[in-house]
Design an enzyme around this catalytic site. Structure first.
Site, short mmCIF file in Angstrom:
data_model
loop_
_atom_site.label_atom_id
_atom_site.label_comp_id
_atom_site.label_asym_id
_atom_site.label_seq_id
_atom_site.Cartn_x
_atom_site.Cartn_y
_atom_site.Cartn_z
CG HIS A 132 12.70 5.67 -6.48
ND1 HIS A 132 12.64 6.30 -5.26
CD2 HIS A 132 11.43 5.33 -6.79
CE1 HIS A 132 11.38 6.32 -4.84
NE2 HIS A 132 10.63 5.75 -5.74
CE LYS A 134 10.94 9.97 -5.93
NZ LYS A 134 10.93 9.13 -7.08
CG ASP A 139 21.50 29.02 -13.50
OD1 ASP A 139 21.44 28.42 -14.58
OD2 ASP A 139 20.80 30.02 -13.22
CG HIS A 347 5.33 9.86 -2.88
ND1 HIS A 347 6.28 10.54 -3.62
CD2 HIS A 347 5.43 8.56 -3.27
CE1 HIS A 347 6.91 9.69 -4.42
NE2 HIS A 347 6.41 8.49 -4.22
CE LYS A 349 9.34 8.49 -1.83
NZ LYS A 349 8.22 7.77 -1.32
CG ASP A 354 17.45 14.56 19.65
OD1 ASP A 354 18.68 14.66 19.80
OD2 ASP A 354 16.86 13.47 19.60
#
Length: 425
Positions: A132, A134, A139, A347, A349, A354
């Site tokens: 899942h 991403k 390089d 979407h 996440k 602080d």
């Protein structure tokens, strides 16, 4: 002739990038970040030798989603740029969850024909989860990690947040080890090694983050990974990273996530999983931390999420000084937008406290941390004086506050629950 002067190394930069769905607008003083689309194009156009992408699925073109939406143009541009990358002799490697009937693989086919190497990582078989995560590594020096899938909707129709890191080979090579783990597991009949060979291990983790100057301020940073079986020696498990960030907060914890469920979301029979919920309640009760939760609200929200959110928000009442607030973020849709499948949702996440910015790829329910492959970048800038430059943490806080105070965010308490405010099925 005089000896050539080597070019000065480009400065390390870390940039928060967002996708703001078409039609979502903020007031004039609203924080605006560079777009995911710009960041992706920059990474591809600047690529010299390698591009590695870890991804869930690929739908960058209108035809992948059976739509004719003009806003798919950005996704189609990204695909065209990726095809050029392979044509420039740059090694393009893609690790992807095995495509299913409802997750077409046309994009991958075209890329493979143009020279990309593609491995389907059978996590359903290996961990009973999915790939899942991403992230991109270019390089071995530049990184993108965030909520955006390889999907045209993630550029123009879904609200996303991620981070781009430029010119930091330490971080890029470290995330590269996570990619190499997926790559190894993408071979036919692969099994998960236990323990992982030493070349996958890391020295950057919750205890000993990489110390660096980020945009001119001191910081400690590391990548976490999930699930535990995919963590080589020294790698902090994503759940432990997330809980550690909550536990270290002294004043404030702000969470923006599409779904928040103290359950194993996909298990049958049902299983309650209050691990994260317990840490949030403990922070409120024991340390007086102010907790704010901004949750996505769309027709695919699970109905059982709302009683749990109400339960968390119920800690705050007139007699206690506990501060827990929950709001739902609704991305509006006009008639045309409403017809685009799986679009118009926040979407995000991430979490900001602080002291720390935590930018991840997982929704907040048990499966994502115990079975599903995800990753996060944790950046601690606690040593920075209040008046200092805009730290990553402060920029992330500004994004959270902008959304929290926007007209798209509704307090949970004020909603009429007889009316199903998210239009859930």
């Amino acid at each position: 002739g005089r000896p050539a002067v080597p070019p000065a190394p480009s400065p390390l930069r870390i940039v928060l990038v967002e996708s703001i769905p078409e039609g979502v607008t903020y007031g004039d003083n609203g924080t605006l970040s560079p777009s995911t689309f710009e960041a992706w194009l920059k990474l591809l156009r600047d690529a010299r030798s390698t591009v590695d992408i870890a991804s869930f699925y690929w739908t960058l073109r209108n035809e992948d989603t059976h739509t004719q939406d003009p806003s798919a143009g950005q996704g189609e541009d990204v695909l065209a740029e990726l095809l050029k990358v392979a044509g420039r002799g740059i090694a393009l490697r893609i690790a992807v969850n095995p495509p299913s009937s409802h997750q077409p693989s046309g994009d991958l086919q075209v890329l493979e024909e143009s020279g990309a190497q593609i491995r389907k990582v059978n996590l359903p078989r290996l961990t009973s989860g999915v790939l899942h995560t991403k992230f991109w590594i270019v390089d071995q020096a530049h990184v993108y990690l965030g909520s955006a899938n390889m999907d045209w909707r993630a550029l123009t129709q879904v609200k996303e947040l991620g981070v781009a890191v430029y010119n930091c080979s330490c971080l890029a090579r470290d995330l590269g080890k996570v990619f190499e783990a997926y790559w190894a597991l993408g071979l036919p009949n692969a099994t998960i090694p236990s323990p992982w060979p030493a070349n996958y291990s890391t020295s950057y983790n919750r205890e000993t983050p990489l110390e660096l100057r980020l945009n001119g301020t001191e910081a400690g940073a590391y990548f976490s990974s999930a699930p535990a079986a995919l963590c080589a020696a020294g790698r902090t498990e994503d759940l432990q990273a997330l809980l550690g960030v909550i536990d270290a907060a002294q004043r404030s914890v702000c969470v923006a996530v599409m779904s928040y469920l103290p359950t194993m979301e996909f298990s049958h029979p049902k299983r309650f999983w209050p691990v994260i919920d317990d840490h949030l309640r403990r922070a409120v009760y024991e340390r007086g931390v102010r907790v704010r939760l901004l949750v996505g609200c769309w027709k695919h929200s699970k109905a059982c999420m709302f009683p749990f959110l109400r339960s968390l928000a119920a800690m705050q009442d007139n007699r206690t000084r506990y501060s827990v607030e929950v709001r739902l973020f609704v991305v509006p849709a006009n008639e045309t937008q409403a017809k685009i499948p799986y679009a118009r949702v926040n979407h995000n996440k991430y979490m900001v406290t602080d002291e720390v910015a935590y930018i991840g790829t997982s929704n907040w329910s048990g499966d994502y941390f115990l079975h599903t492959a995800g990753s996060a970048l944790v950046v601690n800038q606690s040593g920075v004086a209040a008046g200092d430059q805009a730290t990553v943490r402060r920029q992330l806080q500004a994004i959270f506050d902008r959304d929290w105070d926007s007209r798209y965010s509704q307090p949970l308490r004020s909603l009429d629950w007889s009316e199903d405010p998210c239009g859930t099925h």
